[in-house]
Design a protein around this motif. Structure first.
Motif, mmCIF file in Angstrom:
data_model
loop_
_atom_site.group_PDB
_atom_site.id
_atom_site.type_symbol
_atom_site.label_atom_id
_atom_site.label_comp_id
_atom_site.label_asym_id
_atom_site.label_seq_id
_atom_site.Cartn_x
_atom_site.Cartn_y
_atom_site.Cartn_z
ATOM 1 N N ALA A 256 0.599 -1.242 -0.242
ATOM 2 C CA ALA A 256 0.490 -0.202 -0.334
ATOM 3 C C ALA A 256 0.632 1.019 -0.275
ATOM 4 O O ALA A 256 1.651 1.593 0.949
ATOM 5 N N LEU A 257 0.207 2.454 -0.592
ATOM 6 C CA LEU A 257 1.383 3.865 -0.882
ATOM 7 C C LEU A 257 1.252 3.849 0.384
ATOM 8 O O LEU A 257 -0.432 4.781 0.968
ATOM 9 N N THR A 258 1.882 4.682 0.836
ATOM 10 C CA THR A 258 1.994 5.561 2.281
ATOM 11 C C THR A 258 2.099 7.041 1.976
ATOM 12 O O THR A 258 2.011 7.819 0.508
ATOM 13 N N LEU A 259 1.041 8.058 3.135
ATOM 14 C CA LEU A 259 1.528 9.060 2.497
ATOM 15 C C LEU A 259 3.447 9.732 2.008
ATOM 16 O O LEU A 259 3.643 10.686 2.000
ATOM 17 N N ALA A 260 4.027 9.337 3.106
ATOM 18 C CA ALA A 260 5.175 9.470 2.935
ATOM 19 C C ALA A 260 5.493 9.080 1.928
ATOM 20 O O ALA A 260 6.533 9.434 1.592
ATOM 21 N N ASP A 261 5.047 7.441 1.369
ATOM 22 C CA ASP A 261 6.063 7.446 -0.137
ATOM 23 C C ASP A 261 5.411 8.627 -1.100
ATOM 24 O O ASP A 261 5.983 8.894 -1.724
ATOM 25 N N ALA A 262 4.066 9.092 -1.621
ATOM 26 C CA ALA A 262 3.372 10.272 -1.463
ATOM 27 C C ALA A 262 4.410 10.906 -2.019
ATOM 28 O O ALA A 262 4.622 11.916 -2.927
ATOM 29 N N ARG A 263 4.251 11.566 -0.493
ATOM 30 C CA ARG A 263 5.799 12.796 -0.189
ATOM 31 C C ARG A 263 6.605 12.636 -0.875
ATOM 32 O O ARG A 263 7.494 14.058 -2.380
ATOM 33 N N THR A 264 7.398 11.244 -1.046
ATOM 34 C CA THR A 264 7.868 11.367 -2.361
ATOM 35 C C THR A 264 7.936 11.383 -3.314
ATOM 36 O O THR A 264 9.431 11.723 -4.224
ATOM 37 N N ILE A 265 7.316 10.191 -4.027
ATOM 38 C CA ILE A 265 6.983 10.776 -5.556
ATOM 39 C C ILE A 265 6.993 12.159 -5.503
ATOM 40 O O ILE A 265 7.588 12.679 -6.510
ATOM 41 N N ILE A 266 6.032 13.133 -5.156
ATOM 42 C CA ILE A 266 5.748 14.327 -5.606
ATOM 43 C C ILE A 266 6.874 15.244 -5.039
ATOM 44 O O ILE A 266 7.284 16.076 -6.570
ATOM 45 N N GLY A 267 7.453 15.177 -3.919
ATOM 46 C CA GLY A 267 8.984 16.139 -4.089
ATOM 47 C C GLY A 267 9.628 15.776 -5.314
ATOM 48 O O GLY A 267 10.824 16.482 -5.424
ATOM 49 N N ALA A 268 9.951 14.691 -5.579
ATOM 50 C CA ALA A 268 11.267 13.968 -7.205
ATOM 51 C C ALA A 268 10.455 14.685 -8.347
ATOM 52 O O ALA A 268 11.133 15.125 -9.107
ATOM 53 N N ALA A 269 8.831 14.996 -8.331
ATOM 54 C CA ALA A 269 8.245 15.017 -9.078
ATOM 55 C C ALA A 269 8.466 17.137 -9.257
ATOM 56 O O ALA A 269 8.686 17.521 -10.900
ATOM 57 N N GLU A 270 8.130 16.906 -8.274
ATOM 58 C CA GLU A 270 8.664 18.966 -8.135
ATOM 59 C C GLU A 270 10.230 19.106 -8.040
ATOM 60 O O GLU A 270 10.520 20.152 -9.169
ATOM 61 N N GLN A 271 11.102 18.575 -7.758
ATOM 62 C CA GLN A 271 12.776 18.925 -8.356
ATOM 63 C C GLN A 271 12.244 18.931 -10.074
ATOM 64 O O GLN A 271 13.214 19.361 -10.665
#
Length: 133
Positions: A3-18
């Motif tokens: 399952a995806l966690t909020l921490a996973d989502a933040r990691t994914i979003i952080g890489a996308a933002e970069q």
């Protein structure tokens, strides 16, 4: 854990933002879970407000059909097998680049949607987020 966690989502979003910062295009970035429910969304400074819903729809579509939205778009043109699919699900189906399924251990556990630039820009930012999972 699949399952995806909020921490996973933040990691994914952080890489996308970069990636979005690198290409100089502010983006809306959304992550949904295996049920298509929103886990997290970011609207970077200067990103279009009209792309908020689009990014969420791309994430939902990528999970709902377990396919990249650019590929679904290719298959939904007038002579293709999924023509008209964008009119289903109350118009929520996005058929342009920027949505990718999120896969862990061979299982689609969610979706990532990016909107705010050209299709090529959206796709490149989504791929950067995907690579972080």
């Amino acid at each position: 854990m699949t399952a995806l966690t909020l921490a996973d989502a933040r990691t994914i979003i952080g890489a996308a933002e970069q990636k979005a910062d690198e290409i100089g295009q502010p983006m809306n970035i959304a992550v949904v879970d295996a049920g298509g429910n929103l886990i997290a969304h970011v609207r970077q400074d200067g990103a279009w407000i009209g792309s908020i819903d689009i990014s969420i729809s791309k994430a939902w579509t990528a999970k709902a059909f377990d396919i990249q939205t650019k590929d679904l778009g290719d298959n939904s043109q007038p002579t293709q097998q999924f023509f008209g699919i964008h009119t289903t699900n109350s118009g929520r189906v996005a058929i342009f680049a920027g949505g990718v399924p999120l896969v862990r251990d061979g299982i689609v556990v969610g979706g990532l949607g990016v909107s705010g630039g050209s299709g090529e820009q959206d796709q490149s930012v989504a791929e950067a987020g995907l690579a972080a999972l």
